[in-house]
Design a protein around this motif. Structure first.
Motif, PDB file in Angstrom:
ATOM      1  N   UNK A  56       0.843  -1.195   0.000  1.00 29.23           N
ATOM      2  CA  UNK A  56       0.000   0.000   0.000  1.00 29.23           C
ATOM      3  C   UNK A  56       0.879   1.247   0.000  1.00 29.23           C
ATOM      4  N   UNK A  57       0.470   2.233  -0.762  1.00 32.47           N
ATOM      5  CA  UNK A  57       1.157   3.509  -0.866  1.00 32.47           C
ATOM      6  C   UNK A  57       2.601   3.324  -1.354  1.00 32.47           C
ATOM      7  N   UNK A  58       2.739   2.590  -2.460  1.00 30.80           N
ATOM      8  CA  UNK A  58       4.051   2.384  -3.076  1.00 30.80           C
ATOM      9  C   UNK A  58       4.481   3.705  -3.701  1.00 30.80           C
ATOM     10  N   UNK A  59       5.629   4.204  -3.266  1.00 32.14           N
ATOM     11  CA  UNK A  59       6.104   5.496  -3.757  1.00 32.14           C
ATOM     12  C   UNK A  59       7.178   5.362  -4.832  1.00 32.14           C
ATOM     13  N   UNK A  82      13.520  -6.442  -7.691  1.00 38.53           N
ATOM     14  CA  UNK A  82      12.962  -5.096  -7.633  1.00 38.53           C
ATOM     15  C   UNK A  82      13.136  -4.555  -6.222  1.00 38.53           C
ATOM     16  N   UNK A  83      13.386  -3.280  -6.114  1.00 39.02           N
ATOM     17  CA  UNK A  83      13.382  -2.598  -4.836  1.00 39.02           C
ATOM     18  C   UNK A  83      12.099  -1.778  -4.800  1.00 39.02           C
ATOM     19  N   UNK A  84      11.263  -1.995  -3.770  1.00 35.03           N
ATOM     20  CA  UNK A  84       9.954  -1.346  -3.691  1.00 35.03           C
ATOM     21  C   UNK A  84       9.865  -0.545  -2.407  1.00 35.03           C
ATOM     22  N   UNK A 111       8.926   6.727  -9.790  1.00 39.27           N
ATOM     23  CA  UNK A 111       8.288   7.218  -8.574  1.00 39.27           C
ATOM     24  C   UNK A 111       6.808   7.463  -8.827  1.00 39.27           C
ATOM     25  N   UNK A 112       6.003   7.309  -7.778  1.00 34.36           N
ATOM     26  CA  UNK A 112       4.558   7.461  -7.875  1.00 34.36           C
ATOM     27  C   UNK A 112       4.093   8.432  -6.808  1.00 34.36           C
ATOM     28  N   UNK A 113       3.468   9.524  -7.263  1.00 34.27           N
ATOM     29  CA  UNK A 113       2.897  10.515  -6.354  1.00 34.27           C
ATOM     30  C   UNK A 113       1.526  10.866  -6.872  1.00 34.27           C
ATOM     31  N   UNK A 114       0.450  10.528  -6.221  1.00 31.73           N
ATOM     32  CA  UNK A 114       0.426   9.815  -4.944  1.00 31.73           C
ATOM     33  C   UNK A 114       0.831   8.353  -5.129  1.00 31.73           C
ATOM     34  N   UNK A 115       1.060   7.677  -4.022  1.00 30.82           N
ATOM     35  CA  UNK A 115       1.466   6.273  -4.042  1.00 30.82           C
ATOM     36  C   UNK A 115       0.382   5.381  -4.641  1.00 30.82           C
ATOM     37  N   UNK A 116       0.797   4.192  -5.086  1.00 30.51           N
ATOM     38  CA  UNK A 116      -0.131   3.225  -5.682  1.00 30.51           C
ATOM     39  C   UNK A 116      -0.185   1.966  -4.813  1.00 30.51           C
ATOM     40  N   UNK A 117      -1.186   1.133  -5.063  1.00 36.31           N
ATOM     41  CA  UNK A 117      -1.325  -0.152  -4.382  1.00 36.31           C
ATOM     42  C   UNK A 117      -0.944  -1.246  -5.375  1.00 36.31           C
ATOM     43  N   UNK A 118      -0.108  -2.188  -4.943  1.00 37.34           N
ATOM     44  CA  UNK A 118       0.317  -3.296  -5.808  1.00 37.34           C
ATOM     45  C   UNK A 118       0.064  -4.613  -5.083  1.00 37.34           C
ATOM     46  N   UNK A 119      -0.601  -5.552  -5.762  1.00 35.25           N
ATOM     47  CA  UNK A 119      -0.727  -6.902  -5.226  1.00 35.25           C
ATOM     48  C   UNK A 119      -0.374  -7.956  -6.275  1.00 35.25           C
TER      49      UNK A 119
END
Length: 127
Positions: A18-21, A118-120, A85-93
């Motif tokens: 959650x909130x992946x930046x 990957x570095x998350x 980079x992601x602003x706002x953050x994203x959700x990844x599953x």
């Protein structure tokens, strides 16, 4: 990750991020296949991450750096860091990852283990 028709070249987390930046590609190790012999580089597409930072239709363009009899390692030839980079953050599953040869053809990999590092960066993870 696992590849082949039964896996659809996807990697599934047992966690929700959650909130992946930011996401940074560190390394890709693939099995040596004949199709790679005539391809000076490959494209990696990760559906959930979209295009690369310059807006091209792939996440990274990877050049061959090392190999042995069974595997090939890819990284950026110019040592550019593949970080988005992601602003706002994203959700990844889920990650849906696919590879393409330099001529644009889909790269079919055998049904064996592949390695993608990957570095998350995220603020929260949950089951």
């Amino acid at each position: 990750t696992r590849s082949g028709s039964q896996y659809n070249q996807s990697y599934y987390f047992n966690k929700i991020l959650i909130d992946v930046s930011c996401v940074e590609l560190k390394q890709v190790i693939l099995p040596k296949v004949d199709a790679l012999d005539n391809s000076p580089f490959i494209y990696i597409k990760i559906k959930e991450l979209g295009s690369n930072i310059t807006g091209e239709d792939y996440f990274a363009k990877l050049f061959f750096t090392r190999s042995n009899d069974n595997f090939m390692e890819f990284s950026s030839m110019d040592r550019e860091i593949y970080k988005k980079e992601y602003k706002p953050g994203i959700i990844i599953d889920t990650f849906n990852i696919s590879f393409y040869l330099s001529n644009g053809d889909y790269l079919v990999l055998p049904d064996i283990e592949n390695s993608i590092t990957l570095s998350i960066c995220c603020t929260l993870q949950s089951l």
